[in-house]
Design a protein around this motif. Structure first.
Motif, PDB file in Angstrom:
ATOM      1  N   LEU A  62       0.964  -1.366  -0.053  1.00  0.00           N
ATOM      2  CA  LEU A  62       0.190  -0.022  -0.094  1.00  0.00           C
ATOM      3  C   LEU A  62       0.925   1.331   0.017  1.00  0.00           C
ATOM      4  O   LEU A  62       1.992   1.208   0.402  1.00  0.00           O
ATOM      5  CB  LEU A  62      -0.752  -0.119   1.352  1.00  0.00           C
ATOM      6  N   ILE A  63       0.272   2.401  -0.571  1.00  0.00           N
ATOM      7  CA  ILE A  63       0.995   3.416  -0.161  1.00  0.00           C
ATOM      8  C   ILE A  63       0.124   4.668   0.384  1.00  0.00           C
ATOM      9  O   ILE A  63      -1.224   4.314   0.462  1.00  0.00           O
ATOM     10  CB  ILE A  63       1.286   4.328  -1.351  1.00  0.00           C
ATOM     11  N   ASP A  64       0.741   5.798   0.944  1.00  0.00           N
ATOM     12  CA  ASP A  64      -0.202   6.673   1.537  1.00  0.00           C
ATOM     13  C   ASP A  64      -0.387   7.619   0.396  1.00  0.00           C
ATOM     14  O   ASP A  64       0.496   8.438   0.202  1.00  0.00           O
ATOM     15  CB  ASP A  64       0.483   7.385   2.671  1.00  0.00           C
ATOM     16  N   MET A  65      -1.727   7.439  -0.375  1.00  0.00           N
ATOM     17  CA  MET A  65      -1.751   8.264  -1.434  1.00  0.00           C
ATOM     18  C   MET A  65      -1.643   9.784  -1.250  1.00  0.00           C
ATOM     19  O   MET A  65      -1.252  10.729  -1.950  1.00  0.00           O
ATOM     20  CB  MET A  65      -3.158   8.119  -2.367  1.00  0.00           C
ATOM     21  N   ASN A  66      -2.411  10.246  -0.236  1.00  0.00           N
ATOM     22  CA  ASN A  66      -2.466  11.566   0.129  1.00  0.00           C
ATOM     23  C   ASN A  66      -1.018  12.325   0.558  1.00  0.00           C
ATOM     24  O   ASN A  66      -0.666  13.383   0.180  1.00  0.00           O
ATOM     25  CB  ASN A  66      -3.488  11.906   1.456  1.00  0.00           C
ATOM     26  N   ALA A  67      -0.443  11.438   1.419  1.00  0.00           N
ATOM     27  CA  ALA A  67       1.040  11.724   1.548  1.00  0.00           C
ATOM     28  C   ALA A  67       1.972  12.132   0.308  1.00  0.00           C
ATOM     29  O   ALA A  67       2.615  12.950   0.055  1.00  0.00           O
ATOM     30  CB  ALA A  67       1.800  10.911   2.514  1.00  0.00           C
ATOM     31  N   TRP A  68       1.544  11.098  -0.667  1.00  0.00           N
ATOM     32  CA  TRP A  68       2.415  11.185  -1.921  1.00  0.00           C
ATOM     33  C   TRP A  68       2.219  12.233  -2.657  1.00  0.00           C
ATOM     34  O   TRP A  68       2.655  13.100  -3.361  1.00  0.00           O
ATOM     35  CB  TRP A  68       2.225   9.971  -2.851  1.00  0.00           C
TER      36      TRP A  68
END
Length: 174
Positions: free
Chosen positions: A91-97
Motif C-alpha cells: 500500500l501507499i499513503d496516496m495523500n502523503a504522496w
C-alpha cells in the motif's frame, strides 16, 4: 462546489469475469495513457491547478497520482505471481504522496511518459497470464477485500475512469 467524490460511482467488484470481459478490461487499460494525454497535455499551468471540488487534488496531482498507482498495479500483479505466499499487498499513503513537492510542481509530461511506459509492460504481462495466475489473489488491507488478478484489472480500469471524471469536472468547474 458540491462534494463530488465519485464521478462514475464507487468501485463494485464483480463475482466473476468472462474471457470477453477480461479482454475488454485489458483493452481499456491499453487506452488509459492516451486518454490522459488527450485530456491534459495541452493544459496551461493555470488549468493544471484546477480542482474538481473543495479540498481535492489539482489536475496536476491527479495525473501524477494515476502514474504512481499504475506502477503500483503492475508491482502488485508481479508480486502475486512471483510471491504467491505473500497474501497482503503493498500500500501507499496516496495523500502523503500527493502532498510531496513533485506532485505539486513537476510537469505532467513526465507522468504521462511514465504512464505510457509502465502501461506497455502491464498490458504485456496481463495478456500473458494463465488462468491459474488470473485466479491468484491477495488481500487489500485498505479496502478489506480479496482481489484476484481479474478484479485487479477491473479496478485499474475503474480507477483511471474515476480520475478522468475528476479532471473533466475540474475543467468544467471554472
Amino acid at each position: 462546489m458540491t462534494d463530488r467524490k465519485f464521478p462514475i460511482g464507487p468501485f463494485v467488484k464483480q463475482e466473476s469475469y468472462t474471457s470477453q470481459e477480461l479482454d475488454s478490461l485489458i483493452s481499456m487499460i491499453e487506452t488509459i495513457p492516451a486518454r490522459f494525454r488527450a485530456l491534459v497535455e495541452n493544459l496551461s499551468e493555470e488549468a493544471l491547478e484546477k480542482k474538481y471540488r473543495e479540498d481535492s487534488w489539482t489536475i496536476r496531482q491527479i495525473v501524477h497520482h494515476v502514474a504512481d498507482i499504475h506502477y503500483l498495479y503492475y508491482l502488485r500483479m508481479k508480486k502475486v505471481i512471483t510471491e504467491p505466499g505473500n497474501k497482503e499487498m503493498t500500500l501507499i499513503d496516496m495523500n502523503a504522496w500527493s502532498a510531496l513537492p513533485d506532485a505539486h510542481t513537476a510537469p505532467v509530461s513526465g507522468s504521462l511518459l511514465a504512464l505510457e511506459g509502465i502501461n506497455q509492460r502491464y498490458i504485456i504481462l496481463a495478456r500473458s497470464l494463465t488462468n491459474e495466475q488470473l485466479n491468484l489473489s491477495y488481500f487489500h488491507p485498505a479496502r478489506q477485500l480479496w482481489f484476484n488478478q481479474k478484479d485487479a484489472l477491473a479496478i485499474a480500469v475503474w480507477h483511471a475512469s474515476h480520475h478522468l471524471g475528476h479532471i473533466k469536472w475540474a475543467l468544467e468547474e471554472n
